[in-house]
Design an enzyme around this catalytic site. Sequence first.
Site, PDB file in Angstrom:
ATOM      1  N   LYS A 199      24.919   3.636  18.146  1.00  0.00           N
ATOM      2  CA  LYS A 199      24.144   2.540  18.748  1.00  0.00           C
ATOM      3  C   LYS A 199      24.583   1.185  18.189  1.00  0.00           C
ATOM      4  CE  LYS A 199      19.955   5.319  19.340  1.00  0.00           C
ATOM      5  NZ  LYS A 199      19.950   5.702  20.748  1.00  0.00           N
ATOM      6  N   CYS A 241      12.743   9.822  25.663  1.00  0.00           N
ATOM      7  CA  CYS A 241      12.410  10.615  24.470  1.00  0.00           C
ATOM      8  C   CYS A 241      11.205  10.015  23.742  1.00  0.00           C
ATOM      9  CB  CYS A 241      13.597  10.725  23.508  1.00  0.00           C
ATOM     10  SG  CYS A 241      15.013  11.505  24.237  1.00  0.00           S
ATOM     11  N   GLN A 273      17.073   1.580  16.351  1.00  0.00           N
ATOM     12  CA  GLN A 273      17.173   0.381  17.188  1.00  0.00           C
ATOM     13  C   GLN A 273      17.097  -0.888  16.325  1.00  0.00           C
ATOM     14  OE1 GLN A 273      17.965   0.622  20.269  1.00  0.00           O
ATOM     15  NE2 GLN A 273      17.360   2.695  20.834  1.00  0.00           N
ATOM     16  N   HIS A 333       9.976   7.494  18.838  1.00  0.00           N
ATOM     17  CA  HIS A 333      10.907   8.383  19.535  1.00  0.00           C
ATOM     18  C   HIS A 333      10.603   9.816  19.076  1.00  0.00           C
ATOM     19  CE1 HIS A 333      14.896  10.239  20.245  1.00  0.00           C
ATOM     20  NE2 HIS A 333      15.134   9.257  21.077  1.00  0.00           N
ATOM     21  N   ASP A 374      12.488   4.219  10.928  1.00  0.00           N
ATOM     22  CA  ASP A 374      13.463   4.653  11.920  1.00  0.00           C
ATOM     23  C   ASP A 374      14.204   3.399  12.371  1.00  0.00           C
ATOM     24  OD1 ASP A 374      14.834   5.190  14.229  1.00  0.00           O
ATOM     25  OD2 ASP A 374      13.238   6.374  15.169  1.00  0.00           O
TER      26      ASP A 374
HETATM   27  N1  C6P Z   1      17.317   6.644  21.469  1.00  0.00           N
HETATM   28  C1  C6P Z   1      17.584   5.916  23.759  1.00  0.00           C
HETATM   29  O1  C6P Z   1      18.174   5.886  24.841  1.00  0.00           O
HETATM   30  P1  C6P Z   1      20.011   9.735  17.759  1.00  0.00           P
HETATM   31  O2  C6P Z   1      20.004  10.453  19.069  1.00  0.00           O
HETATM   32  O3  C6P Z   1      19.705  10.663  16.609  1.00  0.00           O
HETATM   33  O4  C6P Z   1      21.246   8.930  17.540  1.00  0.00           O
HETATM   34  O5  C6P Z   1      18.836   8.682  17.820  1.00  0.00           O
HETATM   35  C2  C6P Z   1      17.523   9.107  18.011  1.00  0.00           C
HETATM   36  C3  C6P Z   1      16.614   7.919  18.122  1.00  0.00           C
HETATM   37  C4  C6P Z   1      15.651   7.742  17.136  1.00  0.00           C
HETATM   38  N2  C6P Z   1      14.837   6.669  17.149  1.00  0.00           N
HETATM   39  C5  C6P Z   1      14.909   5.735  18.108  1.00  0.00           C
HETATM   40  C6  C6P Z   1      13.992   4.551  18.056  1.00  0.00           C
HETATM   41  C7  C6P Z   1      15.857   5.862  19.135  1.00  0.00           C
HETATM   42  O6  C6P Z   1      15.929   4.935  20.073  1.00  0.00           O
HETATM   43  C8  C6P Z   1      16.713   6.990  19.150  1.00  0.00           C
HETATM   44  C9  C6P Z   1      17.690   7.207  20.267  1.00  0.00           C
HETATM   45  C10 C6P Z   1      18.201   6.688  22.633  1.00  0.00           C
HETATM   46  O7  C6P Z   1      16.537   5.321  23.568  1.00  0.00           O
HETATM   47  C11 C6P Z   1      18.585   8.069  23.045  1.00  0.00           C
HETATM   48  S1  C6P Z   1      17.179   9.066  23.429  1.00  0.00           S
END
Ligand code: C6P
Length: 443
Positions: free
Chosen positions: A261, A400, A238, A157, A235
């Site tokens: 999430k 993203c 997920q 991401h 990371d």
């Molecule tokens: N992915 C998706 O729809 P934040 O925004 O900081 O809570 O998470 C960022 C992020 C980082 N790593 C991974 C693997 C992610 O999936 C995400 C967030 C969402 O896929 C929003 S773009």
Amino acid sequence: MLDATEATHAAQVTDTSDTAATTARSDRADDASAPTIASLAPRADFPILAREINGKPLAFLDSAASAQKPAAVLDAMNHFARTSYANIHRGAYTLSEEATRAYERARKNVAKFINARSARELIFTRNTTESINLVARTWAEANLRPGDALLLTEMEHHSNIVPWQLAAQRVGAEVFYTPVTDEGELDLAAYEALLERHTPKLVAVTQMSNVLGTLTPLPELIAKAHAVGALVLVDGAQGAPHLPVDVRALDCDFYAFSGHKMLGPSGIGALWGRAELLEAMPPFMGGGDMIREVTLAGATWNDLPWKFEAGTPAIVEAVGLGAAVDYLRQLGMERVHAHEQALTTYALERLRAIPGLTIYGPPAERRGGVISFTLGDIHAHDLATLLDREGVAVRAGHHCAQPLMERLQVAATARASFYVYTTSAEVDTLAEALERARAIFAL
Ligand code: C6P
């Protein structure tokens, strides 16, 4: 006070052993061979799922972006805000002490959820993005030198790419990427070769791709990185919501995740790090609460974890994340993963039968509950809009993860993602809506 909320919450998570048993049951009235996969969590726990969208029952298939919250989480936040809210770590009055206890109890709870050795190692942040930026600023500032290497992957991401690119630019380090195979998995031979060639200072890798659902082989990746002296940041955006996580067994060095999430609120996330690494890192932001003493000449830092928590944090949200973790723990993370894999197996079968549909990523046994697809040459946004008319909420776009989209040679995909409240009936609704989209576009 919170104990009462926790008790309410315990009552709300009903015994779901029956629903788990239905995971592979064959009892659809119209087709004796089709599986019916019931919700793992009681649907009634999630008030928003009763909504209709465009006159149709909501089929919420965008939990990878942000999950819905059970009443237990909403109630815990509401109760805390109504009865015990005050700023923390500051007042010597009852309310402030209660609020401080609730906030620190939430920290302990979240730390335990990922099997951290101590709550000292669990820093509350706003989200995964902030957690990764914290490390990419502070650890990088103290440890990266010109010419050093960082190793990421093509499936990250943007949150696990851009902070490292910025850190590398600041010091003159270089960023390398492990390639992704045509099946949407990491090329492990290339990973080993990159480790050997560049001996990176740090490897940053996702636990699960938010686009392909690919589960990365973390134990192997981490062991190989450590063998060349690299630290590993995982990371877990997920990962933590969908898989049992044990940071000690994983043997990673940093683990970043987001509350929103994993059934919790937005505005709260966490960074776990090994205490000795966190101790050695300079602070991230300066301000109240992160200091021990300030003079006009300079300042000294508070102990962990507060050294990294400048300013008034997301107090109500931390309490909400604590309740979310309770809820997930009661469901059981092994069962959460099993439920999502059963749904994914079913969905892949169902969607593969739709002519013109291209599905990206590995087979069900090596992915979590995320399926990205395109249908003919219909733009993903048009497809998502058509599905929304049928009450089906999916995400569309580059998710993203532009480097990964480039690797897949696709501008955008539609993405369905599953969670504890998803049922196979919702997958059926998605498949039927996709069939109607085909008809509209005469595919
Ligand atoms: N992915 C998706 O729809 P934040 O925004 O900081 O809570 O998470 C960022 C992020 C980082 N790593 C991974 C693997 C992610 O999936 C995400 C967030 C969402 O896929 C929003 S773009």
